[in-house]
Design an enzyme around this catalytic site. Structure first.
Site, PDB file in Angstrom:
ATOM      1  CD  GLU A   1      -0.425  30.232  15.884  1.00 24.10           C
ATOM      2  OE1 GLU A   1      -1.456  29.744  14.316  1.00 24.10           O
ATOM      3  OE2 GLU A   1      -0.986  29.420  16.796  1.00 24.10           O
TER       4      GLU A   1
ATOM      5  CE1 TYR B   1      -5.366  29.933  13.201  1.00 24.67           C
ATOM      6  CE2 TYR B   1      -3.025  31.108  12.777  1.00 24.67           C
ATOM      7  CZ  TYR B   1      -3.404  29.791  13.420  1.00 24.67           C
ATOM      8  OH  TYR B   1      -3.140  28.625  13.438  1.00 24.67           O
TER       9      TYR B   1
ATOM     10  CG  ASP C   1      -4.721  25.668  11.436  1.00 24.97           C
ATOM     11  OD1 ASP C   1      -6.243  25.062  11.605  1.00 24.97           O
ATOM     12  OD2 ASP C   1      -4.123  24.689  11.173  1.00 24.97           O
TER      13      ASP C   1
END
Length: 308
Positions: A50, A133, A151
């Site tokens: 990520e 996020y 995203d």
């Protein structure tokens, strides 16, 4: 698109659940076999991916990701090294402050959580360098929890399928977050699958430049397609430039520091860019951001990195 549709965006077929099965079934048949999706990746592998995938395409991330996990298979392994080694291993992925943030998160995991990536969303969010996020993505993809994961790809899918517009706003809005929560399946495992599936749909089918609508599992439900695929009417989408920017100069300077066996004299850095004011500004920026250190003798090196 009618004024009513624009003012009152509604989920196609009136029910959010109408989208779930087609997208999740499509994902089961078409998802890419990526290393961070495999069970052996674990939560640390998901977290590393990520950080690396932010603003960087999969094909560039893959080789660096595999080298990273081979060298640092656990957060404690990375935490035991200097931040400079993280920057060095980051290579040419771009936005190297992400390497520092990942190192900071690994150090906090080692110190606060016994070396294991925490399972709760609020503990993830408390890690340095981890925003909303990333915390949601790790909780969802690594631990199968129910969180909206927004995203760029997911935002584009939701904007087209539900609100009938070509592109989402430049920055994530409260309305988008509300919509993501509304669309989230109730059951944890299904919600986690939905998060991954919508992200993959945006990456492979509902792309920014050439959406493959004929291959989309929810094409018949898509508000944008039903409206005739109207072009974007909002503020111009920001195009990223690189050539000639301070970002490019910083990258060139950092490449010299990354590839050097030890501290680098100013004269070596002066060779990478002809314009002295821009070069000096970029170098100051690297020091300010913690990506480089200036030694008392005037030489420069990666942060906390002694000679290799």
């Amino acid at each position: 698109m009618t004024a009513t549709t624009a003012a009152h965006p509604a989920t196609p077929d009136a029910e959010p659940t109408a989208l779930h099965s087609p997208v999740i079934d499509w994902f089961a048949a078409h998802s890419r076999d990526l290393p961070w999706r495999r069970p052996e990746a674990g939560a640390w592998g998901v977290m590393v991916s990520e950080f690396m995938l932010q603003q960087t395409p999969v094909n560039r991330v893959l080789p660096v990701y595999e080298q990273w996990l081979e060298r640092w298979p656990r957060p404690a392994d990375l935490a035991a090294e200097s931040p400079g080694e993280a920057v060095r291993a980051w290579g040419r992925l771009g936005y190297p402050r992400r390497a520092l943030r990942l190192h900071g998160a690994a150090s906090a995991i080692a110190e606060r959580h016994g070396g294991s990536v925490p399972t709760s969303h609020h503990q993830l969010l408390a890690l340095p360098g981890v925003g909303e996020y990333t915390a949601a993505a790790v909780a969802s993809f690594a631990y199968g929890q129910r969180h909206p994961v927004l995203d760029t790809n997911v935002r584009r899918v939701f904007t087209r399928a539900v609100t009938g517009k070509e592109f989402p706003p430049n920055a994530t809005t409260a309305a988008e977050r509300k919509l993501a929560r509304m669309l989230l399946p109730e059951e944890d495992a299904t919600a986690a699958r939905w998060a991954a599936a919508t992200m993959e749909l945006g990456a492979l089918v509902c792309t920014a430049r050439k959406p493959a609508c004929t291959s989309c599992p929810i094409a018949r439900l898509c508000a944008w397609r039903q409206a005739g695929s109207p072009p974007h009417e909002g503020p111009p989408r920001r195009a990223q430039t690189y050539a000639g920017t301070d970002r490019q100069v910083r990258g060139k300077l950092l490449a010299v520091l990354r590839e050097a066996a030890g501290p680098v004299p100013q004269t070596a850095l002066d060779q990478v860019w002809d314009e002295p004011d821009q070069r000096a500004r970029a170098l100051r920026g690297l020091v300010t951001d913690g990506l480089a250190e200036q030694l008392p003798d005037g030489r420069y090196r990666l942060p906390g990195a002694g000679p290799r």
